[in-house]
Write a protein that holds these residues in place. Sequence first.
Motif, short mmCIF file in Angstrom:
data_model
loop_
_atom_site.label_atom_id
_atom_site.label_comp_id
_atom_site.label_asym_id
_atom_site.label_seq_id
_atom_site.Cartn_x
_atom_site.Cartn_y
_atom_site.Cartn_z
N THR A 103 10.98 37.32 27.16
CA THR A 103 11.82 36.65 28.16
C THR A 103 12.84 37.64 28.73
OG1 THR A 103 13.28 35.89 26.36
CG2 THR A 103 11.59 34.36 27.15
N THR A 119 13.58 31.73 30.31
CA THR A 119 13.38 32.38 31.60
C THR A 119 12.77 31.40 32.60
OG1 THR A 119 13.12 34.60 30.68
CG2 THR A 119 12.05 34.18 32.78
N LYS A 139 9.80 29.56 30.53
CA LYS A 139 9.30 30.18 29.30
C LYS A 139 10.45 30.23 28.29
CE LYS A 139 7.11 34.00 29.84
NZ LYS A 139 6.84 35.44 30.09
N SER A 148 6.40 32.35 21.80
CA SER A 148 7.06 31.63 22.89
C SER A 148 6.16 30.51 23.40
CB SER A 148 7.40 32.57 24.06
OG SER A 148 8.27 33.60 23.65
N GLN A 208 5.42 28.21 27.12
CA GLN A 208 5.63 28.24 28.56
C GLN A 208 5.01 27.00 29.19
OE1 GLN A 208 5.09 32.00 30.78
NE2 GLN A 208 3.71 30.88 32.14
#
Length: 284
Positions: free
Chosen positions: A23, A74, A121, A132, A134
């Motif tokens: 990110t 992000t 994300k 992560s 998203q």
Amino acid sequence: MKQITNFLFLFLTISAFSQGPWTQEKGKLYTQLSFTTIPNYDKFFGDPDYSINGEITDNTIQIYGEYGITNNTTLIVNLPFKLISVDNLSYVDPAIYCIVDCSKNINENKTSLGNIEIGVKHNFYKKDWLLSGQLSVEVNTSSFYENSGIRTGYDAFTFTPLFLAGKSFSNSYLQSFIGTKLRTNNYSSNFKFGGEYGYKVFKNIWIIGFLDLEKSFENGDIELPDINRITSLYINNQEYGVVGLKAIGEFSDNFGVTASLPAAFYGNNVAKQVALTVGVYKKF
């Protein structure tokens, strides 16, 4: 680790979104302008493969951005502008009754928005491996031109949840993703999987090998016009498997160029032609 992380936002895959787990830092902005071309094709993957009488050129200009809302979250935005041409496409309109020569040759060029995409994300684990999640949404902002069969995006909203994993090494990195593309308006949804390995071959140059795969669940039954099904532009049950190479060249800490050259090893209702992408990026 920080140097590796900075590079990971430079990569462009078949789907416009960065699919790595890294990110942006809070308040940091990454932008990229890219051009993708699939030139002069008339053959398509299928079961069996098929071709058309005529040629299509499918070009895309994309403006892509990532902004760090926090150090772990992000915002992602992608604006695709499609430039599609159909040349000497022979088509028989089934709605017109004729006796002698029913076909007509179509020549048309169209420039229009594709499916605008926005997403978020979030990194939830960053020790040895980065993990992560998203979620992105493709908005139904495309156009369809019934005289030529040109379609600049899916006539649907697409929701794409992904699980992302990655790890950095001294001069290389490894990342992967898995998820689905869930489409509305009776389009089939897709399973999505892929990954890439990048190696720093020179001081400011990276070479990346990648795999990107999409497989249709064949759970949709949308009825599209005959002329659209002939051009195969954003029709139902599109799927592909590609391998390829990407390269990154950095002119400074904040500016550089990218290139991508994938090659398909299977597909359905997609062009049987290599797509070339080049781009420039800037970080703020």
